[in-house]
Design a protein around this motif. Structure first.
Motif, PDB file in Angstrom:
ATOM      1  N   UNK A  23       7.426 -17.803  -8.977  1.00 16.15           N
ATOM      2  CA  UNK A  23       8.452 -17.896 -10.009  1.00 16.15           C
ATOM      3  C   UNK A  23       7.924 -18.694 -11.193  1.00 16.15           C
ATOM      4  N   UNK A  24       8.227 -18.210 -12.376  1.00 16.54           N
ATOM      5  CA  UNK A  24       7.937 -18.942 -13.608  1.00 16.54           C
ATOM      6  C   UNK A  24       9.203 -19.733 -13.920  1.00 16.54           C
ATOM      7  N   UNK A  25       9.197 -21.029 -13.594  1.00 16.43           N
ATOM      8  CA  UNK A  25      10.400 -21.853 -13.701  1.00 16.43           C
ATOM      9  C   UNK A  25      11.022 -21.801 -15.095  1.00 16.43           C
ATOM     10  N   UNK A  26      10.199 -21.731 -16.129  1.00 17.62           N
ATOM     11  CA  UNK A  26      10.722 -21.740 -17.501  1.00 17.62           C
ATOM     12  C   UNK A  26      11.499 -20.473 -17.837  1.00 17.62           C
ATOM     13  N   UNK A  27      11.294 -19.398 -17.082  1.00 14.37           N
ATOM     14  CA  UNK A  27      12.002 -18.140 -17.324  1.00 14.37           C
ATOM     15  C   UNK A  27      13.198 -17.954 -16.398  1.00 14.37           C
ATOM     16  N   UNK A  28      13.231 -18.658 -15.286  1.00 16.28           N
ATOM     17  CA  UNK A  28      14.289 -18.489 -14.288  1.00 16.28           C
ATOM     18  C   UNK A  28      15.588 -19.123 -14.772  1.00 16.28           C
ATOM     19  N   UNK A  29      16.692 -18.381 -14.682  1.00 17.75           N
ATOM     20  CA  UNK A  29      18.005 -18.904 -15.055  1.00 17.75           C
ATOM     21  C   UNK A  29      18.800 -19.330 -13.830  1.00 17.75           C
ATOM     22  N   UNK A  30      18.249 -19.151 -12.644  1.00 18.65           N
ATOM     23  CA  UNK A  30      18.886 -19.524 -11.380  1.00 18.65           C
ATOM     24  C   UNK A  30      20.173 -18.729 -11.150  1.00 18.65           C
ATOM     25  N   UNK A  31      20.122 -17.464 -11.490  1.00 19.96           N
ATOM     26  CA  UNK A  31      21.298 -16.593 -11.381  1.00 19.96           C
ATOM     27  C   UNK A  31      21.592 -16.172  -9.945  1.00 19.96           C
ATOM     28  N   UNK A  32      20.631 -16.313  -9.055  1.00 25.77           N
ATOM     29  CA  UNK A  32      20.747 -16.005  -7.627  1.00 25.77           C
ATOM     30  C   UNK A  32      20.787 -14.512  -7.300  1.00 25.77           C
ATOM     31  N   UNK A  33      20.508 -13.643  -8.245  1.00 25.79           N
ATOM     32  CA  UNK A  33      20.526 -12.204  -7.975  1.00 25.79           C
ATOM     33  C   UNK A  33      19.464 -11.789  -6.972  1.00 25.79           C
ATOM     34  N   UNK A  34      18.363 -12.491  -6.923  1.00 26.53           N
ATOM     35  CA  UNK A  34      17.267 -12.138  -6.032  1.00 26.53           C
ATOM     36  C   UNK A  34      17.485 -12.605  -4.596  1.00 26.53           C
ATOM     37  N   UNK A  35      18.266 -13.651  -4.407  1.00 33.63           N
ATOM     38  CA  UNK A  35      18.390 -14.277  -3.086  1.00 33.63           C
ATOM     39  C   UNK A  35      18.784 -13.315  -1.966  1.00 33.63           C
ATOM     40  N   UNK A  36      19.807 -12.472  -2.138  1.00 34.91           N
ATOM     41  CA  UNK A  36      20.196 -11.592  -1.026  1.00 34.91           C
ATOM     42  C   UNK A  36      19.170 -10.504  -0.700  1.00 34.91           C
ATOM     43  N   UNK A  37      18.218 -10.282  -1.590  1.00 32.41           N
ATOM     44  CA  UNK A  37      17.230  -9.223  -1.352  1.00 32.41           C
ATOM     45  C   UNK A  37      16.151  -9.639  -0.365  1.00 32.41           C
ATOM     46  N   UNK A  38      15.998 -10.929  -0.134  1.00 35.87           N
ATOM     47  CA  UNK A  38      14.906 -11.409   0.720  1.00 35.87           C
ATOM     48  C   UNK A  38      15.271 -11.255   2.197  1.00 35.87           C
ATOM     49  N   UNK A  39      14.524 -10.422   2.916  1.00 33.33           N
ATOM     50  CA  UNK A  39      14.843 -10.180   4.320  1.00 33.33           C
ATOM     51  C   UNK A  39      14.550 -11.361   5.244  1.00 33.33           C
ATOM     52  N   UNK A  40      13.796 -12.345   4.754  1.00 31.60           N
ATOM     53  CA  UNK A  40      13.449 -13.495   5.594  1.00 31.60           C
ATOM     54  C   UNK A  40      13.967 -14.819   5.020  1.00 31.60           C
ATOM     55  N   UNK A  41      14.856 -14.754   4.029  1.00 39.95           N
ATOM     56  CA  UNK A  41      15.447 -15.941   3.409  1.00 39.95           C
ATOM     57  C   UNK A  41      14.397 -16.949   2.930  1.00 39.95           C
ATOM     58  N   UNK A  42      13.374 -16.437   2.251  1.00 45.83           N
ATOM     59  CA  UNK A  42      12.288 -17.294   1.756  1.00 45.83           C
ATOM     60  C   UNK A  42      12.552 -17.837   0.361  1.00 45.83           C
ATOM     61  N   UNK A  43      13.662 -17.436  -0.258  1.00 48.36           N
ATOM     62  CA  UNK A  43      13.967 -17.859  -1.621  1.00 48.36           C
ATOM     63  C   UNK A  43      15.076 -18.890  -1.613  1.00 48.36           C
ATOM     64  N   UNK A  44      14.863 -19.986  -2.344  1.00 49.48           N
ATOM     65  CA  UNK A  44      15.857 -21.052  -2.420  1.00 49.48           C
ATOM     66  C   UNK A  44      16.016 -21.528  -3.843  1.00 49.48           C
ATOM     67  N   UNK A  45      17.254 -21.787  -4.229  1.00 45.50           N
ATOM     68  CA  UNK A  45      17.522 -22.465  -5.494  1.00 45.50           C
ATOM     69  C   UNK A  45      18.178 -23.781  -5.112  1.00 45.50           C
ATOM     70  N   UNK A  46      17.528 -24.862  -5.501  1.00 51.51           N
ATOM     71  CA  UNK A  46      17.971 -26.196  -5.106  1.00 51.51           C
ATOM     72  C   UNK A  46      18.309 -27.036  -6.321  1.00 51.51           C
ATOM     73  N   UNK A  47      19.203 -27.988  -6.110  1.00 49.06           N
ATOM     74  CA  UNK A  47      19.537 -28.950  -7.145  1.00 49.06           C
ATOM     75  C   UNK A  47      18.516 -30.072  -7.086  1.00 49.06           C
ATOM     76  N   UNK A  48      18.041 -30.456  -8.241  1.00 47.76           N
ATOM     77  CA  UNK A  48      17.065 -31.559  -8.306  1.00 47.76           C
ATOM     78  C   UNK A  48      17.743 -32.868  -8.111  1.00 47.76           C
TER      79      UNK A  48
END
Length: 65
Positions: free
Chosen positions: A40-65
């Motif tokens: 992921x290119x952090x500067x381009x990511x808006x953290x919209x979460x659209x990608x999260x359900x697509x991951x079959x192994x739950x390897x994607x996380x959006x976390x609060x700093x």
């Protein structure tokens, strides 16, 4: 698309096997593949979460700093 502040997108490298399901769902093209790992290119990511359900192994996380 507004960018959420105070968040970070993480890919759990031990789980991601490079299926690429998340790549086409990213509206800002923040995701790419390098070998068998989603990146992921952090500067381009808006953290919209659209990608999260697509991951079959739950390897994607959006976390609060």
């Amino acid at each position: 698309m507004a960018r959420l502040k105070g968040h970070i997108f993480n890919v759990i490298e031990d789980l991601c096997y490079g299926c690429g399901a998340c790549i086409g769902l990213c509206p800002t093209n923040a995701l790419s593949m390098e070998g068998l790992l989603a990146l992921v290119e952090q500067s381009q990511c808006t953290y919209c979460e659209l990608c999260l359900p697509s991951c079959p192994v739950d390897a994607l996380l959006i976390e609060t700093r």
